[in-house]
Motif scaffolding. Sequence first.
Motif, PDB file in Angstrom:
ATOM      1  N   SER A  66      19.450   1.099   4.513  1.00 45.16           N
ATOM      2  CA  SER A  66      19.856   2.348   3.718  1.00 45.16           C
ATOM      3  C   SER A  66      21.137   3.355   4.762  1.00 45.16           C
ATOM      4  CB  SER A  66      18.575   3.176   4.002  1.00 45.16           C
ATOM      5  OG  SER A  66      19.199   4.441   3.713  1.00 45.16           O
ATOM      6  N   THR A  67      21.603   3.933   4.007  1.00 41.00           N
ATOM      7  CA  THR A  67      22.706   4.866   4.291  1.00 41.00           C
ATOM      8  C   THR A  67      23.330   5.970   3.426  1.00 41.00           C
ATOM      9  OG1 THR A  67      24.913   4.280   5.834  1.00 41.00           O
ATOM     10  CG2 THR A  67      25.014   3.203   3.678  1.00 41.00           C
ATOM     11  N   TRP A  68      24.006   6.793   3.531  1.00 36.97           N
ATOM     12  CA  TRP A  68      24.989   7.718   3.198  1.00 36.97           C
ATOM     13  C   TRP A  68      26.014   7.613   2.804  1.00 36.97           C
ATOM     14  CZ3 TRP A  68      22.759  10.980  -0.238  1.00 36.97           C
ATOM     15  CH2 TRP A  68      21.378  11.503   0.142  1.00 36.97           C
ATOM     16  N   VAL A  69      26.797   7.507   2.076  1.00 37.41           N
ATOM     17  CA  VAL A  69      28.031   7.213   2.131  1.00 37.41           C
ATOM     18  C   VAL A  69      29.032   7.919   1.757  1.00 37.41           C
ATOM     19  CG1 VAL A  69      27.634   5.254   0.632  1.00 37.41           C
ATOM     20  CG2 VAL A  69      29.758   4.645   2.229  1.00 37.41           C
ATOM     21  N   LYS A  70      30.621   8.258   2.229  1.00 34.94           N
ATOM     22  CA  LYS A  70      31.298   8.543   1.757  1.00 34.94           C
ATOM     23  C   LYS A  70      32.833   7.704   1.917  1.00 34.94           C
ATOM     24  CE  LYS A  70      33.656  13.198   1.349  1.00 34.94           C
ATOM     25  NZ  LYS A  70      34.976  12.748   1.270  1.00 34.94           N
ATOM     26  N   ARG A  71      33.048   7.487   0.560  1.00 33.43           N
ATOM     27  CA  ARG A  71      34.392   5.705   0.515  1.00 33.43           C
ATOM     28  C   ARG A  71      35.817   6.238   1.030  1.00 33.43           C
ATOM     29  NH1 ARG A  71      34.112   1.277  -2.887  1.00 33.43           N
ATOM     30  NH2 ARG A  71      35.152   0.635  -1.690  1.00 33.43           N
ATOM     31  N   SER A  72      36.559   5.625   1.213  1.00 25.72           N
ATOM     32  CA  SER A  72      38.169   6.467   0.968  1.00 25.72           C
ATOM     33  C   SER A  72      38.528   4.970   1.326  1.00 25.72           C
ATOM     34  CB  SER A  72      38.691   7.064   2.945  1.00 25.72           C
ATOM     35  OG  SER A  72      37.779   7.763   3.409  1.00 25.72           O
ATOM     36  N   ASP A  73      38.417   3.930   1.082  1.00 24.48           N
ATOM     37  CA  ASP A  73      39.285   2.872   1.644  1.00 24.48           C
ATOM     38  C   ASP A  73      38.032   2.250   0.189  1.00 24.48           C
ATOM     39  OD1 ASP A  73      41.335   3.155   3.493  1.00 24.48           O
ATOM     40  OD2 ASP A  73      40.060   2.028   4.296  1.00 24.48           O
ATOM     41  N   ILE A  74      39.064   2.157  -1.354  1.00 26.96           N
ATOM     42  CA  ILE A  74      38.423   2.035  -2.554  1.00 26.96           C
ATOM     43  C   ILE A  74      38.454   0.525  -2.678  1.00 26.96           C
ATOM     44  CG2 ILE A  74      37.998   2.401  -4.889  1.00 26.96           C
ATOM     45  CD1 ILE A  74      37.748   4.721  -2.605  1.00 26.96           C
ATOM     46  N   THR A  75      40.454  -0.160  -2.641  1.00 21.45           N
ATOM     47  CA  THR A  75      40.398  -1.331  -3.119  1.00 21.45           C
ATOM     48  C   THR A  75      40.074  -2.651  -2.652  1.00 21.45           C
ATOM     49  OG1 THR A  75      42.657  -0.732  -2.953  1.00 21.45           O
ATOM     50  CG2 THR A  75      41.259  -0.807  -5.464  1.00 21.45           C
ATOM     51  N   THR A  76      39.517  -2.739  -1.049  1.00 22.07           N
ATOM     52  CA  THR A  76      39.280  -3.246  -0.550  1.00 22.07           C
ATOM     53  C   THR A  76      37.920  -3.617  -0.273  1.00 22.07           C
ATOM     54  OG1 THR A  76      39.684  -2.026   1.340  1.00 22.07           O
ATOM     55  CG2 THR A  76      41.488  -2.921   0.711  1.00 22.07           C
ATOM     56  N   GLU A  77      37.781  -5.580   0.161  1.00 18.97           N
ATOM     57  CA  GLU A  77      36.615  -5.454   0.111  1.00 18.97           C
ATOM     58  C   GLU A  77      35.625  -4.892   1.577  1.00 18.97           C
ATOM     59  OE1 GLU A  77      33.565  -9.276   1.659  1.00 18.97           O
ATOM     60  OE2 GLU A  77      35.463  -9.519   0.333  1.00 18.97           O
ATOM     61  N   SER A  78      34.805  -4.089   1.673  1.00 16.41           N
ATOM     62  CA  SER A  78      34.561  -3.488   3.227  1.00 16.41           C
ATOM     63  C   SER A  78      32.919  -3.842   3.373  1.00 16.41           C
ATOM     64  CB  SER A  78      34.762  -2.193   2.423  1.00 16.41           C
ATOM     65  OG  SER A  78      35.346  -1.112   2.399  1.00 16.41           O
ATOM     66  N   ILE A  79      32.485  -3.990   4.234  1.00 16.06           N
ATOM     67  CA  ILE A  79      31.742  -4.658   4.634  1.00 16.06           C
ATOM     68  C   ILE A  79      30.423  -3.265   5.327  1.00 16.06           C
ATOM     69  CG2 ILE A  79      29.645  -5.343   6.594  1.00 16.06           C
ATOM     70  CD1 ILE A  79      31.477  -7.419   4.601  1.00 16.06           C
ATOM     71  N   LEU A  80      29.312  -2.824   4.642  1.00 16.91           N
ATOM     72  CA  LEU A  80      28.462  -1.430   5.116  1.00 16.91           C
ATOM     73  C   LEU A  80      27.547  -2.514   6.394  1.00 16.91           C
ATOM     74  CD1 LEU A  80      27.596  -0.445   2.131  1.00 16.91           C
ATOM     75  CD2 LEU A  80      28.934   0.703   3.463  1.00 16.91           C
ATOM     76  N   PHE A  81      26.899  -3.738   5.957  1.00 16.41           N
ATOM     77  CA  PHE A  81      25.851  -4.514   7.226  1.00 16.41           C
ATOM     78  C   PHE A  81      26.213  -5.636   6.638  1.00 16.41           C
ATOM     79  CE2 PHE A  81      22.061  -6.899   8.176  1.00 16.41           C
ATOM     80  CZ  PHE A  81      21.842  -5.967   9.170  1.00 16.41           C
ATOM     81  N   TYR A  82      26.366  -6.944   7.966  1.00 24.71           N
ATOM     82  CA  TYR A  82      26.436  -8.215   8.592  1.00 24.71           C
ATOM     83  C   TYR A  82      25.548  -8.474   9.391  1.00 24.71           C
ATOM     84  CZ  TYR A  82      29.517 -12.677   8.713  1.00 24.71           C
ATOM     85  OH  TYR A  82      29.891 -13.537   7.931  1.00 24.71           O
ATOM     86  N   SER A  83      24.719  -9.969   8.901  1.00 22.99           N
ATOM     87  CA  SER A  83      24.544  -9.610   9.760  1.00 22.99           C
ATOM     88  C   SER A  83      24.497 -11.688   9.938  1.00 22.99           C
ATOM     89  CB  SER A  83      22.820  -9.953   9.450  1.00 22.99           C
ATOM     90  OG  SER A  83      21.896 -11.213  10.176  1.00 22.99           O
ATOM     91  N   ARG A  84      24.621 -12.069  11.353  1.00 21.97           N
ATOM     92  CA  ARG A  84      25.443 -13.839  10.900  1.00 21.97           C
ATOM     93  C   ARG A  84      25.326 -14.918  12.294  1.00 21.97           C
ATOM     94  NH1 ARG A  84      29.660 -17.200  13.051  1.00 21.97           N
ATOM     95  NH2 ARG A  84      31.192 -18.226  11.927  1.00 21.97           N
ATOM     96  N   ILE A  85      24.421 -15.889  11.239  1.00 20.26           N
ATOM     97  CA  ILE A  85      23.763 -16.546  12.349  1.00 20.26           C
ATOM     98  C   ILE A  85      25.073 -17.999  12.576  1.00 20.26           C
ATOM     99  CG2 ILE A  85      22.198 -18.416  13.146  1.00 20.26           C
ATOM    100  CD1 ILE A  85      20.970 -16.696  10.396  1.00 20.26           C
ATOM    101  N   ASP A  86      25.489 -18.136  11.576  1.00 22.39           N
ATOM    102  CA  ASP A  86      26.758 -19.534  11.776  1.00 22.39           C
ATOM    103  C   ASP A  86      27.319 -18.982  10.126  1.00 22.39           C
ATOM    104  OD1 ASP A  86      25.664 -21.332  10.573  1.00 22.39           O
ATOM    105  OD2 ASP A  86      24.107 -21.583  11.894  1.00 22.39           O
ATOM    106  N   ALA A  87      29.001 -19.707  10.201  1.00 24.64           N
ATOM    107  CA  ALA A  87      29.144 -19.841   8.810  1.00 24.64           C
ATOM    108  C   ALA A  87      28.396 -20.305   7.929  1.00 24.64           C
ATOM    109  CB  ALA A  87      30.578 -20.655   9.003  1.00 24.64           C
ATOM    110  N   SER A  88      27.342 -20.947   7.768  1.00 25.46           N
ATOM    111  CA  SER A  88      26.915 -21.290   7.290  1.00 25.46           C
ATOM    112  C   SER A  88      25.227 -20.883   6.803  1.00 25.46           C
ATOM    113  CB  SER A  88      26.311 -22.834   7.000  1.00 25.46           C
ATOM    114  OG  SER A  88      27.164 -23.496   6.935  1.00 25.46           O
TER     115      SER A  88
END
Length: 221
Positions: A45-67
């Motif tokens: 859950s998050t409250w968000v107010k965007r500034s960059d609109i046209t680029t991919e933007s991560i909110l949350f990311y969990s990474r074990i490895d590339a796969s």
Amino acid sequence: ILSGNVASATADAGYTVANSCRFDGTSAGMTKASVAGTRTKATFSTWVKRSDITTESILFYSRIDASNHFIIRFTGSEQLELVNRVSASNITFYTTNAVYRDPTAWMHVLWIVDTTQGVAGNRIKLFVNGIQYTDWATSTTQGADTNLSVNTTSDDYYVAQEYTSGSNWFGGYLAETVWVDGTAYAASDFGEFDEDSPTIWKPIDVSGLTFGNNGFYLDFE
């Protein structure tokens, strides 16, 4: 929270959000190491107010490895998207038809994941400003009781950035950002509709929730 489409968030009555954090879209992000947790239920859950609109933007990311990774993001086409990747396959892939490109207004984004649900359509839920979203451009659902690529001893968590430096940074403001390990909470645990203006969704106090082994509550104080 600044005024906008959730202006009642700063009203005199009820719960007031005192802080937000501005991310510059080029180098500002947050990271956290993980421990073993629950891999079938999670809430973001998050409250968000965007500034960059046209680029991919991560909110949350969990990474074990590339796969094997788990992503919540705005796409470069301004849609909201959730991906759970396992063994190089996107076994969960949800993308909205709606686009979210307003840089002047705050919005509440809530993703609820519960793979223990017998009905496939109940395993992934998105709420935007308190209303459940159901109009999907893509809606690939993983099988019952399958694991998410989160809450292991091998993954790390990232807020407002991807795992590599300089990649898909979020630009804008975040407030009341929550990750829950092990519980699929409801929208009513994060907000409520205003009594006098019932179309306005406003935040409530979330500090009493159970966040689990890997969970966190960022109030940006």
